[in-house]
Write an enzyme that holds these catalytic residues in place. Sequence first.
Site, short mmCIF file in Angstrom:
data_model
loop_
_atom_site.label_atom_id
_atom_site.label_comp_id
_atom_site.label_asym_id
_atom_site.label_seq_id
_atom_site.Cartn_x
_atom_site.Cartn_y
_atom_site.Cartn_z
N SER A 140 -9.57 -4.09 4.20
CA SER A 140 -8.58 -3.97 3.12
C SER A 140 -7.25 -3.53 3.71
CB SER A 140 -9.05 -2.93 2.09
OG SER A 140 -8.00 -2.60 1.18
N TYR A 153 -12.37 4.99 -0.29
CA TYR A 153 -12.40 3.55 0.00
C TYR A 153 -11.52 3.21 1.20
CZ TYR A 153 -11.80 -1.48 -0.78
OH TYR A 153 -11.75 -2.85 -0.64
#
Length: 257
Positions: A140, A153
């Site tokens: 990401s 995350y």
Amino acid sequence: MTARRLALVTGAAQGIGAAVVRALAHEGLRVAATDLNAGDLRDLVTGLTAAGHDVHGLVLDVRDTTAVHRAVREVEDSLGPIDVLVNVAGILRVGPVLETTDADWAAVFDVNATGVFRLSRAVARCMVGRRRGAIVTVASNAAGVPRMDLGAYAASKAAAVHFTRCLGLELAGSGIRCNVVSPGSTDTPMQRGMWTRDTDAAAVVAGRPEAFKVGIPLGRIADAEDVAAAVVFLASDAARHITMHDLYVDGGATLGA
């Protein structure tokens, strides 16, 4: 006749994982598609098989080391040597760091970081003897740019990125390439799960100054297929001299950081 390459994909049942499976299958690869979601995985495999593609489904929990080794062994024994591994499986926990529980932190890391370690280690052990292979981890852009409410995350994805690059350094001498694709906001069930209003998609594109979040310069949220195309490239011979690279697919949202 040269056997077609075989790819193993985790997190394959929906979103980016499913797009990766479709893209690899359309490129002529055989695919072992794995996921914990048996129902959606079965639907994906059934549809692609009906269209003439060589795709096989395997239910797999990337949190289970024994299951990971068993799955890799099963794929190698039944389908042949794994040429490409794509780590896509991931989960999301949203919230301020001060409200993040130990359980949330551990759960996110167990899938997003340690899951990548488990699969990559198991598959790389097979690849080393053959002196060929490609590993691609889908991470990401939050791994490289701080994001509010995504502490666990983002940290887990940063760990997966750096692990994959370190692995690439260790395996380069064996002819194995390890790369990363880092998407930004992408139209997937995970992304939509964070939306609460009809205007949220437009807000993602515009950015949120109050959260120090830049918008998307290209003016659109990515489709899963945009990310899959980058994965296919890095897994292909066209990228034969690329390793330890982190390719951002975010429409410029991180301003090239």
